[in-house]
Design an enzyme around this catalytic site. Sequence first.
Site, PDB file in Angstrom:
ATOM      1  N   CYS A 161      -6.131 -44.504  46.415  1.00 27.26           N
ATOM      2  CA  CYS A 161      -6.629 -44.660  45.043  1.00 27.26           C
ATOM      3  C   CYS A 161      -5.615 -44.231  43.990  1.00 27.26           C
ATOM      4  CB  CYS A 161      -7.955 -43.919  44.871  1.00 27.26           C
ATOM      5  SG  CYS A 161      -7.878 -42.118  45.005  1.00 27.26           S
ATOM      6  N   HIS A 215     -11.351 -39.111  43.511  1.00 20.67           N
ATOM      7  CA  HIS A 215     -11.149 -40.563  43.462  1.00 20.67           C
ATOM      8  C   HIS A 215     -10.869 -40.999  42.029  1.00 20.67           C
ATOM      9  CE1 HIS A 215     -11.292 -44.648  44.864  1.00 20.67           C
ATOM     10  NE2 HIS A 215     -12.271 -44.972  44.040  1.00 20.67           N
ATOM     11  N   ASN A 227     -10.170 -50.477  42.149  1.00 18.72           N
ATOM     12  CA  ASN A 227      -9.839 -49.246  42.856  1.00 18.72           C
ATOM     13  C   ASN A 227      -9.548 -49.529  44.320  1.00 18.72           C
ATOM     14  OD1 ASN A 227     -12.790 -47.776  44.212  1.00 18.72           O
ATOM     15  ND2 ASN A 227     -12.706 -49.836  43.395  1.00 18.72           N
TER      16      ASN A 227
END
Length: 304
Positions: A161, A215, A227
């Site tokens: 990520c 994240h 993402n």
Amino acid sequence: MLAAQLYQESGFDPRAQSPVGAQGMAQFMPGTWPVYATDGDADGKKDVWNPYDAIATAAVYDCALAKDVSGVPGDPQANLLAAYNAGPYAVTKNGGIPPYKETQGYVRNIQAMARSFAAPTAPVEVSAQSAGAIYFAQTKLGTPYLWGGEGLSSQNGQFDCSGLTKAAFATVGIELPRVANDQWYAGPHPSRDQLRPGDLVFFATDLSDPRSIHHVGIYVGGGYMINAPHTGAVIRYDKIDTREYIGATRVTSDGAQALPTRDNNGNGAVQPPSRPGTTAPTTPAATSRPAAAAPPAPTAAGRL
């Protein structure tokens, strides 16, 4: 300002210790600590490793420097930060921020980073680089996730990520930190209703603690982000409105440039972007004194 100073010095790590001996979250040198030490949590001890004491002592130290340069014209906060880096004597002698590249960079970096810790009082300006970052991320749609992936050829061009967000902003000339919870500090934080395409959106296990961020994605509008989600998935669009959504950051060039970097030894130690020249740390400065700086001020007690 104070939060920005502490973050640049130690990344908020109360156990931080520099190669030259600076200790704790505020990175006080042993010779300076006793002069300003404050019992921040009223437990009867003044412990450089205790974050309550370290934070309070850093504030006391800032106030002492502010008093030293209170008669200098110009922005009081900028003068305080310059004194923190170069010593009060250099600021009073020069009638403001001294002409040292190191000190000017320190003032600019801290004031830029401080905006990441302040609640926005007006709409946050949209980033000019956001479209380019989104474009890069869109070209990677469908690419398999790889933990630790930075898009290297040795990794078959795969990302995790924060590797994806870092690479996306690198294409528009902005160098982000490697991990998501450091990328959080790369600019101001727009509210949910102020989100614009290109904002970084973050997710955490503890919504009161940005260090628990695990994240990050790039907002594209309509409640969606691009993402790299997790092992076994591919880079894709996902909704941002989950119970772990902690907020967003509007990346700025100044904000990203001001961030410290982690070292390569796996211990989480930070390396501030503004470090001094070769002069030994003998004046009250956040890092120390540039080689060209003036002699120590009479009130100087050593490096913070």
